[in-house]
Design an enzyme around this catalytic site. Structure first.
Site, PDB file in Angstrom:
ATOM      1  N   CYS A   1     -18.101 -11.520  56.625  1.00 29.22           N
ATOM      2  CA  CYS A   1     -17.546 -10.983  57.879  1.00 29.22           C
ATOM      3  C   CYS A   1     -18.593 -10.813  58.969  1.00 29.22           C
ATOM      4  CB  CYS A   1     -16.851  -9.659  57.617  1.00 29.22           C
ATOM      5  SG  CYS A   1     -15.553  -9.787  56.398  1.00 29.22           S
TER       6      CYS A   1
ATOM      7  N   HIS B   1     -15.922  -5.229  63.866  1.00 30.37           N
ATOM      8  CA  HIS B   1     -15.240  -6.079  62.898  1.00 30.37           C
ATOM      9  C   HIS B   1     -13.929  -5.408  62.527  1.00 30.37           C
ATOM     10  CE1 HIS B   1     -14.190  -8.498  59.578  1.00 30.37           C
ATOM     11  NE2 HIS B   1     -14.541  -7.638  58.652  1.00 30.37           N
TER      12      HIS B   1
ATOM     13  N   ASN C   1      -7.775  -8.782  58.842  1.00 25.53           N
ATOM     14  CA  ASN C   1      -9.216  -9.035  58.718  1.00 25.53           C
ATOM     15  C   ASN C   1      -9.437 -10.549  58.657  1.00 25.53           C
ATOM     16  OD1 ASN C   1     -11.843  -9.420  57.905  1.00 25.53           O
ATOM     17  ND2 ASN C   1     -11.803  -7.880  56.277  1.00 25.53           N
TER      18      ASN C   1
HETATM   19  N1  ACO Z   1       0.524  -1.400  48.647  1.00 24.45           N
HETATM   20  C1  ACO Z   1       0.838  -0.251  48.031  1.00 24.45           C
HETATM   21  N2  ACO Z   1      -0.046   0.418  47.272  1.00 24.45           N
HETATM   22  C2  ACO Z   1      -1.266  -0.117  47.127  1.00 24.45           C
HETATM   23  C3  ACO Z   1      -1.655  -1.319  47.753  1.00 24.45           C
HETATM   24  C4  ACO Z   1      -0.700  -1.962  48.533  1.00 24.45           C
HETATM   25  N3  ACO Z   1      -0.948  -3.118  49.205  1.00 24.45           N
HETATM   26  N4  ACO Z   1      -2.939  -1.593  47.434  1.00 24.45           N
HETATM   27  C5  ACO Z   1      -3.356  -0.596  46.638  1.00 24.45           C
HETATM   28  N5  ACO Z   1      -2.345   0.297  46.456  1.00 24.45           N
HETATM   29  C6  ACO Z   1      -2.376   1.540  45.667  1.00 24.45           C
HETATM   30  C7  ACO Z   1      -3.451   1.547  44.630  1.00 24.45           C
HETATM   31  O1  ACO Z   1      -3.011   0.898  43.467  1.00 24.45           O
HETATM   32  C8  ACO Z   1      -3.696   3.016  44.448  1.00 24.45           C
HETATM   33  O2  ACO Z   1      -2.676   3.533  43.595  1.00 24.45           O
HETATM   34  P1  ACO Z   1      -3.016   4.686  42.506  1.00 24.45           P
HETATM   35  O3  ACO Z   1      -3.480   5.851  43.324  1.00 24.45           O
HETATM   36  O4  ACO Z   1      -1.707   4.872  41.832  1.00 24.45           O
HETATM   37  O5  ACO Z   1      -4.091   4.089  41.643  1.00 24.45           O
HETATM   38  C9  ACO Z   1      -3.460   3.598  45.837  1.00 24.45           C
HETATM   39  O6  ACO Z   1      -2.700   2.608  46.562  1.00 24.45           O
HETATM   40  C10 ACO Z   1      -4.750   3.902  46.594  1.00 24.45           C
HETATM   41  O7  ACO Z   1      -5.619   2.767  46.499  1.00 24.45           O
HETATM   42  P2  ACO Z   1      -7.065   2.776  47.131  1.00 24.45           P
HETATM   43  O8  ACO Z   1      -7.736   1.498  46.793  1.00 24.45           O
HETATM   44  O9  ACO Z   1      -7.747   4.053  46.777  1.00 24.45           O
HETATM   45  O10 ACO Z   1      -6.695   2.810  48.686  1.00 24.45           O
HETATM   46  P3  ACO Z   1      -7.650   2.984  49.916  1.00 24.45           P
HETATM   47  O11 ACO Z   1      -7.187   4.093  50.750  1.00 24.45           O
HETATM   48  O12 ACO Z   1      -9.111   2.936  49.537  1.00 24.45           O
HETATM   49  O13 ACO Z   1      -7.363   1.650  50.762  1.00 24.45           O
HETATM   50  C11 ACO Z   1      -8.382  -0.474  51.229  1.00 24.45           C
HETATM   51  C12 ACO Z   1      -7.675   0.386  50.195  1.00 24.45           C
HETATM   52  C13 ACO Z   1      -7.455  -0.653  52.409  1.00 24.45           C
HETATM   53  C14 ACO Z   1      -8.713  -1.826  50.618  1.00 24.45           C
HETATM   54  C15 ACO Z   1      -9.683   0.232  51.716  1.00 24.45           C
HETATM   55  O14 ACO Z   1     -10.417   0.674  50.610  1.00 24.45           O
HETATM   56  C16 ACO Z   1     -10.574  -0.652  52.560  1.00 24.45           C
HETATM   57  O15 ACO Z   1     -10.232  -1.026  53.678  1.00 24.45           O
HETATM   58  N6  ACO Z   1     -11.769  -0.984  52.060  1.00 24.45           N
HETATM   59  C17 ACO Z   1     -12.756  -1.739  52.836  1.00 24.45           C
HETATM   60  C18 ACO Z   1     -12.387  -3.176  52.961  1.00 24.45           C
HETATM   61  C19 ACO Z   1     -13.451  -3.890  53.781  1.00 24.45           C
HETATM   62  O16 ACO Z   1     -13.929  -3.362  54.781  1.00 24.45           O
HETATM   63  N7  ACO Z   1     -13.900  -5.068  53.390  1.00 24.45           N
HETATM   64  C20 ACO Z   1     -15.049  -5.664  54.050  1.00 24.45           C
HETATM   65  C21 ACO Z   1     -14.818  -6.913  54.689  1.00 24.45           C
HETATM   66  S1  ACO Z   1     -13.988  -8.137  53.726  1.00 24.45           S
HETATM   67  C22 ACO Z   1     -15.042  -9.503  53.598  1.00 24.45           C
HETATM   68  O17 ACO Z   1     -16.234  -9.426  53.753  1.00 24.45           O
HETATM   69  C23 ACO Z   1     -14.391 -10.817  53.212  1.00 24.45           C
END
Ligand code: ACO
Length: 322
Positions: free
Chosen positions: A112, A249, A279
């Protein structure tokens, strides 16, 4: 001598995939995706449409905005993690379509952060007089390396391309760029396979898709981005109040809000496109820049702070006067 942005452009594939469309593919809801990420829809490349296709269209729009012809381009660099093929690199593919054989054309792979890395390289060539007109592109077809059965990743990504033309100037322009990486975080966000480390179906359980420990990536992203925007300002003896626009980003609205808070910027001063683009990795910053330039929010003379963060882990920032 400095480099300055003479024109911007973007291209998004026609097909739009909404959160409601995703509800039919995986066990998710529009509400969950909007609340946790800020994303509402994303664009997906058509079958056969490649990163070079998107890159070429964004590049032509940037050249048109800059008032330059392809023949004037003497340096071409593309930030991408999803090249059409291993080689020729996407820069060469775009170069051939533009009919500008001879100039340097290559890709930079920093996930990214790819556009910020590419911009940093091009800035050095223009600012030292080695290039008179550089084309810098960020382009991705992340949909091709996304597991459409994995709700934890497939709701996040989209396809697109953004581009800028850089020209020499007596005044900045690009004030400074700052790049960083920490390979120690390689297991937080990665694609498991490539030409040299190939998938062994007997041994490897992971599919050929983006793998991400979202929670951990989130925490490191907030920390490193806050650090690098501080570094960029401090390096130039600038106060955060000097920044007119933050162009982050577009990974997660909560990460963007944390960086804005650190800078004391209201969200009205932050260019957000992730609701419409998702993203798009290396394409996200130049596309957001182009959106705000074309809708008139960003004006000549404004001070912009660009930042990005991605797999590697890599991160970077660029302070510039538009
Ligand atoms: N729909 C419904 N529920 C979901 C989904 C979904 N799409 N995805 C995960 N859940 C559930 C999980 O299973 C979990 O359930 P549980 O509590 O029963 O176990 C719950 O939602 C919470 O999951 P988390 O992973 O803790 O959710 P979080 O609030 O952390 O959000 C996310 C996840 C959006 C991925 C976040 O962590 C994030 O944005 N991380 C950074 C991503 C990023 O910046 N990447 C860098 C660039 S990418 C690159 O370089 C290619």
């Amino acid at each position: 001598m400095y480099s300055t942005i003479a024109g911007t452009g973007r291209y998004l594939p026609e097909r739009v995939l909404s959160n409601h469309d995703l509800e039919k593919i995986v066990d998710t809801t529009d509400e969950w995706i909007r609340e946790r990420t800020g994303i509402e829809r994303r664009h997906i490349a058509a079958p056969g449409e490649t990163t070079a296709d998107l890159a070429e269209k964004a590049a032509r729009r940037a050249m048109e905005a800059a008032g330059v012809t392809p023949a004037e381009i003497d340096f071409l660099v593309v930030g991408t993690t999803t090249p059409d093929v291993v080689f020729p690199n996407v820069g060469c593919l775009v170069q051939e379509r533009l009919g500008i054989a001879g100039c340097a054309a290559f890709s930079v792979e920093a996930a990214c952060s790819g556009f910020i890395y590419a911009l940093s390289v091009a800035d050095r060539f223009v600012a030292t007089g080695k290039s008179r007109c550089a084309l810098v592109i960020g382009a991705e077809t992340l949909s091709r390396i996304t597991d459409w059965n994995d709700r934890t990743t497939c709701v996040l990504f989209g396809d697109g391309a953004g581009a800028v033309v850089l020209k020499p100037a007596a005044e900045p322009g690009i004030i400074s760029t700052h790049l960083a990486a920490d390979g120690g975080y390689k297991d937080l966000l990665y694609h498991p396979y490539g030409p040299s480390r190939q998938r062994d179906p007997e041994r490897d359980v992971e599919g050929p898709f983006i793998q991400m420990k979202g929670n951990e990536v989130f925490k490191v992203a907030v920390k490193t981005l806050q650090g690098i925007v501080d570094v960029a300002l401090k390096a130039n003896g600038m106060d955060q109040s000097a920044v007119n626009w933050l162009i982050p980003h577009q990974a997660n609205l909560r990460i963007i809000q944390a960086t804005a808070k650190r800078l004391g910027l209201s969200m009205e001063r932050v260019i957000c496109t992730l609701q419409d683009h998702g993203n798009t990795s290396a394409a996200s910053v130049p596309m957001a820049l182009d959106v705000a330039v074309r809708d008139g929010r960003i004006r000549r003379g404004d001070t912009l702070l660009l930042e990005a963060f991605g797999g590697g882990l890599t991160w970077g920032a660029c302070l510039l006067r538009y």
